[in-house]
Design a protein around this motif. Sequence first.
Motif, PDB file in Angstrom:
ATOM      1  N   ALA A  84       0.818  -1.217   0.000  1.00 18.07           N
ATOM      2  CA  ALA A  84       0.000   0.000   0.000  1.00 18.07           C
ATOM      3  C   ALA A  84       0.853   1.268   0.000  1.00 18.07           C
ATOM      4  O   ALA A  84       0.312   2.372   0.007  1.00 18.07           O
ATOM      5  N   GLY A  85       2.181   1.106   0.005  1.00 19.42           N
ATOM      6  CA  GLY A  85       3.056   2.270   0.039  1.00 19.42           C
ATOM      7  C   GLY A  85       3.064   2.963   1.388  1.00 19.42           C
ATOM      8  O   GLY A  85       3.312   4.155   1.486  1.00 19.42           O
ATOM      9  N   LYS A  86       2.776   2.220   2.441  1.00 17.11           N
ATOM     10  CA  LYS A  86       2.718   2.763   3.801  1.00 17.11           C
ATOM     11  C   LYS A  86       3.848   2.177   4.641  1.00 17.11           C
ATOM     12  O   LYS A  86       4.588   1.324   4.192  1.00 17.11           O
ATOM     13  N   HIS A  87       3.948   2.630   5.865  1.00 15.27           N
ATOM     14  CA  HIS A  87       4.931   2.119   6.814  1.00 15.27           C
ATOM     15  C   HIS A  87       4.179   1.476   7.968  1.00 15.27           C
ATOM     16  O   HIS A  87       3.056   1.864   8.269  1.00 15.27           O
ATOM     17  N   ALA A  88       4.808   0.521   8.634  1.00 11.67           N
ATOM     18  CA  ALA A  88       4.156  -0.173   9.733  1.00 11.67           C
ATOM     19  C   ALA A  88       5.167  -0.450  10.835  1.00 11.67           C
ATOM     20  O   ALA A  88       6.373  -0.521  10.586  1.00 11.67           O
ATOM     21  N   LEU A  89       4.662  -0.605  12.039  1.00  9.08           N
ATOM     22  CA  LEU A  89       5.487  -0.936  13.186  1.00  9.08           C
ATOM     23  C   LEU A  89       4.717  -1.916  14.053  1.00  9.08           C
ATOM     24  O   LEU A  89       3.554  -1.678  14.377  1.00  9.08           O
ATOM     25  N   GLY A  90       5.343  -3.018  14.412  1.00  8.45           N
ATOM     26  CA  GLY A  90       4.709  -3.991  15.302  1.00  8.45           C
ATOM     27  C   GLY A  90       4.880  -3.558  16.749  1.00  8.45           C
ATOM     28  O   GLY A  90       5.983  -3.260  17.192  1.00  8.45           O
ATOM     29  N   ILE A  91       3.778  -3.494  17.473  1.00  7.94           N
ATOM     30  CA  ILE A  91       3.776  -3.206  18.913  1.00  7.94           C
ATOM     31  C   ILE A  91       2.989  -4.336  19.555  1.00  7.94           C
ATOM     32  O   ILE A  91       1.864  -4.605  19.150  1.00  7.94           O
ATOM     33  N   PHE A  92       3.560  -4.972  20.573  1.00  5.90           N
ATOM     34  CA  PHE A  92       2.968  -6.205  21.099  1.00  5.90           C
ATOM     35  C   PHE A  92       2.720  -6.150  22.598  1.00  5.90           C
ATOM     36  O   PHE A  92       3.440  -5.496  23.333  1.00  5.90           O
ATOM     37  N   THR A  93       1.725  -6.897  23.022  1.00  2.00           N
ATOM     38  CA  THR A  93       1.522  -7.258  24.418  1.00  2.00           C
ATOM     39  C   THR A  93       1.601  -8.773  24.459  1.00  2.00           C
ATOM     40  O   THR A  93       0.920  -9.454  23.696  1.00  2.00           O
ATOM     41  N   ILE A  94       2.430  -9.287  25.321  1.00  4.56           N
ATOM     42  CA  ILE A  94       2.640 -10.736  25.380  1.00  4.56           C
ATOM     43  C   ILE A  94       1.515 -11.385  26.178  1.00  4.56           C
ATOM     44  O   ILE A  94       1.226 -10.989  27.309  1.00  4.56           O
ATOM     45  N   SER A  95       0.903 -12.400  25.594  1.00  3.52           N
ATOM     46  CA  SER A  95      -0.221 -13.070  26.248  1.00  3.52           C
ATOM     47  C   SER A  95       0.116 -14.474  26.742  1.00  3.52           C
ATOM     48  O   SER A  95      -0.635 -15.042  27.526  1.00  3.52           O
ATOM     49  N   ALA A  96       1.224 -15.033  26.271  1.00  2.00           N
ATOM     50  CA  ALA A  96       1.607 -16.386  26.696  1.00  2.00           C
ATOM     51  C   ALA A  96       3.124 -16.467  26.715  1.00  2.00           C
ATOM     52  O   ALA A  96       3.788 -15.910  25.850  1.00  2.00           O
ATOM     53  N   HIS A  97       3.655 -17.148  27.707  1.00  4.19           N
ATOM     54  CA  HIS A  97       5.107 -17.333  27.807  1.00  4.19           C
ATOM     55  C   HIS A  97       5.392 -18.805  27.562  1.00  4.19           C
ATOM     56  O   HIS A  97       5.047 -19.655  28.382  1.00  4.19           O
ATOM     57  N   ILE A  98       6.013 -19.100  26.419  1.00  2.00           N
ATOM     58  CA  ILE A  98       6.188 -20.506  26.040  1.00  2.00           C
ATOM     59  C   ILE A  98       7.232 -21.228  26.870  1.00  2.00           C
ATOM     60  O   ILE A  98       7.233 -22.449  26.916  1.00  2.00           O
ATOM     61  N   TYR A  99       8.099 -20.508  27.569  1.00  2.00           N
ATOM     62  CA  TYR A  99       9.102 -21.162  28.409  1.00  2.00           C
ATOM     63  C   TYR A  99       8.630 -21.341  29.845  1.00  2.00           C
ATOM     64  O   TYR A  99       9.040 -22.263  30.520  1.00  2.00           O
ATOM     65  N   LEU A 100       7.780 -20.452  30.318  1.00  2.00           N
ATOM     66  CA  LEU A 100       7.284 -20.548  31.692  1.00  2.00           C
ATOM     67  C   LEU A 100       5.894 -21.166  31.768  1.00  2.00           C
ATOM     68  O   LEU A 100       5.343 -21.308  32.848  1.00  2.00           O
ATOM     69  N   ASN A 101       5.319 -21.486  30.605  1.00  2.00           N
ATOM     70  CA  ASN A 101       3.985 -22.068  30.521  1.00  2.00           C
ATOM     71  C   ASN A 101       2.936 -21.170  31.199  1.00  2.00           C
ATOM     72  O   ASN A 101       2.053 -21.654  31.886  1.00  2.00           O
ATOM     73  N   GLU A 102       3.080 -19.869  31.018  1.00  2.00           N
ATOM     74  CA  GLU A 102       2.130 -18.894  31.545  1.00  2.00           C
ATOM     75  C   GLU A 102       1.256 -18.409  30.403  1.00  2.00           C
ATOM     76  O   GLU A 102       1.736 -18.195  29.300  1.00  2.00           O
ATOM     77  N   ILE A 103      -0.019 -18.236  30.674  1.00  2.00           N
ATOM     78  CA  ILE A 103      -0.939 -17.759  29.642  1.00  2.00           C
ATOM     79  C   ILE A 103      -2.012 -16.896  30.290  1.00  2.00           C
ATOM     80  O   ILE A 103      -2.435 -17.163  31.416  1.00  2.00           O
ATOM     81  N   THR A 104      -2.414 -15.851  29.609  1.00  2.00           N
ATOM     82  CA  THR A 104      -3.493 -15.005  30.121  1.00  2.00           C
ATOM     83  C   THR A 104      -4.828 -15.582  29.666  1.00  2.00           C
ATOM     84  O   THR A 104      -4.925 -16.261  28.649  1.00  2.00           O
ATOM     85  N   THR A 105      -5.856 -15.278  30.413  1.00  2.00           N
ATOM     86  CA  THR A 105      -7.189 -15.740  30.052  1.00  2.00           C
ATOM     87  C   THR A 105      -7.763 -14.840  28.960  1.00  2.00           C
ATOM     88  O   THR A 105      -7.280 -13.725  28.735  1.00  2.00           O
ATOM     89  N   ALA A 106      -8.805 -15.302  28.324  1.00  2.00           N
ATOM     90  CA  ALA A 106      -9.482 -14.493  27.306  1.00  2.00           C
ATOM     91  C   ALA A 106     -10.005 -13.201  27.927  1.00  2.00           C
ATOM     92  O   ALA A 106      -9.917 -12.128  27.322  1.00  2.00           O
ATOM     93  N   GLU A 107     -10.507 -13.271  29.143  1.00  2.00           N
ATOM     94  CA  GLU A 107     -11.015 -12.074  29.815  1.00  2.00           C
ATOM     95  C   GLU A 107      -9.886 -11.080  30.101  1.00  2.00           C
ATOM     96  O   GLU A 107     -10.051  -9.870  29.899  1.00  2.00           O
TER      97      GLU A 107
END
Length: 124
Positions: A84-107
Motif C-alpha cells: 500500500a506504500g505505507k509504513h508499519a510498526l509492530g507493537i505487542f503485548t505478550i499473552s503467553a510465555h512458552i518457556y514458563l507455561n504462563e498464559i493469560t485468560t481471554a477475559e
Amino acid sequence: RAEKRSAAKAGDFKRAAELHRLEQEKEKAVAEARRLNVPLAVGPIFSSDTFYSADKLQNDNWRGMGALCVEMETAALYVNAARAGKHALGIFTISAHIYLNEITTAEERQNSFTKMMDVAFGII
C-alpha cells in the motif's frame, strides 16, 4: 545471464524492514511508552504461521538469536503496508510465555491489554 526473480518470493522480502523509517517509528513508540510509564522491551521478534512448532528447537534457535517473542501477524502487516506504500510498526503485548507455561485468560486479554493501544494511538 541474469536470472529473473519473483518480487514476492518467500524469505526474500527486504522492504518490510526499511530500517531508517522503522527506526523513526520505533523511537516515537519508545518515547510514548516512557511518557505513559508503560514497561517495554525493544528488539527482534519471530513472525511465523506456527506458534507451537513441531520442531522443538525452533523457538530455542530464535531465542538464541535474540528474538523476544513469537507472533503470527507482523510479517503480513509489513508486506501489506509495503504493497500500500505505507509504513508499519509492530507493537505487542505478550499473552503467553512458552518457556514458563504462563498464559493469560481471554477475559484478561479483552480487558487489560490497552496500554499497547495507548502507545500506538499516541504516535499516530
